[in-house]
Design an enzyme around this catalytic site. Structure first.
Site, PDB file in Angstrom:
ATOM      1  CG  ASN A   1      -8.470  -3.396  -4.051  1.00 33.62           C
ATOM      2  OD1 ASN A   1      -9.609  -3.621  -3.903  1.00 33.62           O
ATOM      3  ND2 ASN A   1      -7.809  -2.712  -2.667  1.00 33.62           N
TER       4      ASN A   1
ATOM      5  CG  ASP B   1      -1.903   0.719   0.824  1.00 34.36           C
ATOM      6  OD1 ASP B   1      -3.044   0.369   1.000  1.00 34.36           O
ATOM      7  OD2 ASP B   1      -2.022   1.930   1.117  1.00 34.36           O
TER       8      ASP B   1
ATOM      9  CB  VAL C   1      -0.229   1.055  -7.822  1.00 29.60           C
ATOM     10  CG1 VAL C   1      -0.731  -0.100  -6.641  1.00 29.60           C
ATOM     11  CG2 VAL C   1      -2.036   2.319  -7.390  1.00 29.60           C
TER      12      VAL C   1
ATOM     13  CE  LYS D   1     -11.966   1.701  -8.929  1.00 26.76           C
ATOM     14  NZ  LYS D   1     -10.971   1.286  -8.730  1.00 26.76           N
TER      15      LYS D   1
ATOM     16  CE1 TYR E   1     -13.324   4.968  -8.230  1.00 25.75           C
ATOM     17  CE2 TYR E   1     -15.499   4.175  -8.021  1.00 25.75           C
ATOM     18  CZ  TYR E   1     -14.231   4.571  -7.664  1.00 25.75           C
ATOM     19  OH  TYR E   1     -14.734   2.759  -7.110  1.00 25.75           O
TER      20      TYR E   1
HETATM   21  N1  LIG Z   1     -16.046   1.403  -1.541  1.00 28.11           N
HETATM   22  C1  LIG Z   1     -16.886   1.862  -1.883  1.00 28.11           C
HETATM   23  O1  LIG Z   1     -17.837   1.823  -2.221  1.00 28.11           O
HETATM   24  C2  LIG Z   1     -16.125   0.698  -3.280  1.00 28.11           C
HETATM   25  C3  LIG Z   1     -17.392   0.172  -4.314  1.00 28.11           C
HETATM   26  C4  LIG Z   1     -16.215   0.144  -5.525  1.00 28.11           C
HETATM   27  C5  LIG Z   1     -14.981  -0.223  -6.516  1.00 28.11           C
HETATM   28  N2  LIG Z   1     -14.548   0.600  -5.250  1.00 28.11           N
HETATM   29  C6  LIG Z   1     -12.534  -0.311  -5.132  1.00 28.11           C
HETATM   30  O2  LIG Z   1     -11.955  -0.880  -4.340  1.00 28.11           O
HETATM   31  C7  LIG Z   1     -10.539  -0.279  -3.570  1.00 28.11           C
HETATM   32  C8  LIG Z   1     -10.567  -0.607  -2.728  1.00 28.11           C
HETATM   33  O3  LIG Z   1     -11.292   1.074  -1.859  1.00 28.11           O
HETATM   34  P1  LIG Z   1     -12.106   0.793  -0.416  1.00 28.11           P
HETATM   35  O4  LIG Z   1     -12.752   1.048  -1.263  1.00 28.11           O
HETATM   36  O5  LIG Z   1     -11.275  -0.210   0.402  1.00 28.11           O
HETATM   37  O6  LIG Z   1     -11.221   2.368   0.170  1.00 28.11           O
HETATM   38  P2  LIG Z   1      -9.501   2.461   0.616  1.00 28.11           P
HETATM   39  O7  LIG Z   1      -9.912   3.942   0.665  1.00 28.11           O
HETATM   40  O8  LIG Z   1     -10.467   1.839   2.435  1.00 28.11           O
HETATM   41  O9  LIG Z   1      -8.805   1.866   0.619  1.00 28.11           O
HETATM   42  C9  LIG Z   1      -7.883   2.475  -0.726  1.00 28.11           C
HETATM   43  C10 LIG Z   1      -6.535   2.182  -0.717  1.00 28.11           C
HETATM   44  O10 LIG Z   1      -5.628   1.947  -1.503  1.00 28.11           O
HETATM   45  C11 LIG Z   1      -4.275   2.908  -1.661  1.00 28.11           C
HETATM   46  N3  LIG Z   1      -3.952   3.560  -2.364  1.00 28.11           N
HETATM   47  C12 LIG Z   1      -4.105   4.646  -2.538  1.00 28.11           C
HETATM   48  N4  LIG Z   1      -3.398   5.032  -3.676  1.00 28.11           N
HETATM   49  C13 LIG Z   1      -2.721   4.033  -3.873  1.00 28.11           C
HETATM   50  C14 LIG Z   1      -1.530   4.561  -4.249  1.00 28.11           C
HETATM   51  N5  LIG Z   1      -1.160   5.230  -5.330  1.00 28.11           N
HETATM   52  N6  LIG Z   1      -1.269   3.295  -4.367  1.00 28.11           N
HETATM   53  C15 LIG Z   1      -1.068   2.002  -3.734  1.00 28.11           C
HETATM   54  N7  LIG Z   1      -1.800   2.215  -3.003  1.00 28.11           N
HETATM   55  C16 LIG Z   1      -3.021   3.632  -3.002  1.00 28.11           C
HETATM   56  C17 LIG Z   1      -4.462   3.662  -0.118  1.00 28.11           C
HETATM   57  O11 LIG Z   1      -3.819   4.159   0.296  1.00 28.11           O
HETATM   58  C18 LIG Z   1      -5.980   3.025   0.788  1.00 28.11           C
HETATM   59  O12 LIG Z   1      -4.862   1.308   1.216  1.00 28.11           O
HETATM   60  C19 LIG Z   1     -10.485   1.079  -5.152  1.00 28.11           C
HETATM   61  O13 LIG Z   1     -10.532   0.298  -5.975  1.00 28.11           O
HETATM   62  C20 LIG Z   1     -11.876   1.368  -5.086  1.00 28.11           C
HETATM   63  O14 LIG Z   1     -12.078   2.113  -6.086  1.00 28.11           O
HETATM   64  C21 LIG Z   1     -14.413   0.587  -3.513  1.00 28.11           C
END
Ligand SMILES: NC(=O)c1ccc[n+]([C@@H]2O[C@H](COP(=O)([O-])OP(=O)(O)OC[C@H]3O[C@@H](n4cnc5c(N)ncnc54)[C@H](O)[C@@H]3O)[C@@H](O)[C@H]2O)c1
Length: 248
Positions: free
Chosen positions: A90, A37, A64, A160, A156
């Site tokens: 992720n 992360d 990433v 996606k 976003y």
């Molecule tokens: N929460 C939702 O409703 C939802 C819905 C659909 C998809 N998603 C997707 O699920 C995934 C996880 O999201 P989440 O909801 O757990 O959010 P979150 O913010 O809890 O987790 C995202 C993680 O990605 C890390 N991150 C951000 N930028 C980064 C980078 N440049 N390099 C490495 N790590 C990085 C952050 O530090 C964090 O730990 C994402 O891809 C998000 O788009 C989330």
């Protein structure tokens, strides 16, 4: 996929979904984990929350959007565990809440650098190891936002949608190498990704999910499936896990 110990790398492992998926994969037999992360405290919290596991867990900080950092993660995983069977890409960010004319170039670039280029970097680094192995599974985190239009979220949604199509193209490019590429499209679950939204922003979103908002743990089954031999004939698929959001 291999019958020996399985090595799984997960990016964005410090977030809500990353932590839940890490917890699930760590609880599965004969698995070694390499978690990364960009946030050190988040990554440490995920590791602290893992269940007792007979496998090993290693971590690294990596952004990433920077190919060299992603490549370093994969290299470290292979140096430590000897192979890479699964990459779960992720990490992701939400774009600022705004209509297209109110978002600036940096908003677009940040979303594309992390959400799209981050996934591309993961694929590039992983296939360098998986092609010589002749096997591997790559799982990208997309979103139902890539399948349906959300107002005030154009970067976003666009990123996606790109991730979903990236998985399909990668699937057909690497099938001959024994590598499967799929993505998961979650509906909305509460996480730090919504931290900058107004407090009641998710109330209306919740109403559009027939089963209500999910939690990160509602999604781990899809990742577990795609990271296992049970999905051996699945590639190029976008698995929707969304509490019925996209059904109407
Ligand atoms: N929460 C939702 O409703 C939802 C819905 C659909 C998809 N998603 C997707 O699920 C995934 C996880 O999201 P989440 O909801 O757990 O959010 P979150 O913010 O809890 O987790 C995202 C993680 O990605 C890390 N991150 C951000 N930028 C980064 C980078 N440049 N390099 C490495 N790590 C990085 C952050 O530090 C964090 O730990 C994402 O891809 C998000 O788009 C989330």
């Amino acid at each position: 996929m291999t019958t020996q110990r399985r090595v799984v790398a997960i990016t964005g492992a410090g977030g809500a979904l990353g932590a839940a998926v890490s917890h699930q994969i760590a609880s599965e037999p004969t698995t070694d984990l390499f978690l990364s992360d960009v946030s050190s405290p988040s990554l440490e919290a995920t590791v602290a929350g893992l269940p007792p596991t007979e496998g090993s867990v290693e971590t690294a900080l990596a952004d990433v959007s920077d190919f060299s950092q992603v490549e370093s993660v994969i290299t470290q995983a292979v140096e430590r565990f000897g192979r890479l069977d699964v990459l779960i890409s992720n990490a992701g960010v939400l774009s600022p809440n705004g209509r297209i004319h109110n978002l600036d170039t940096e908003d677009w670039e940040r979303a594309f650098r992390i959400n799209v280029l981050g996934a591309v970097n993961g694929i590039r680094a992983a296939v360098a190891v998986m092609r010589p192995q002749g096997s591997g599974s790559i799982v990208l985190t997309a979103s139902v936002a890539g399948l349906t239009a959300w107002s005030h979220s154009a970067p976003y949604c666009a990123t996606k949608a790109a991730v979903i199509h990236l998985a399909k193209v990668a699937a057909i490019e690497y099938a001959r190498d024994g590598i499967r590429v799929n993505c998961v499209c979650p509906g909305t679950f509460r996480s730090a990704i919504h931290a900058d939204l107004p407090p009641d922003a998710l109330d209306d979103v919740a109403k559009r999910h027939p089963l209500g908002l999910g939690s990160a743990t509602d999604l781990v089954g899809a990742y577990s499936y795609l990271a296992s031999d049970a999905s051996r004939w699945s590639t190029g698929s976008a698995i929707v896990v969304d509490g019925g959001y996209s059904a109407p």
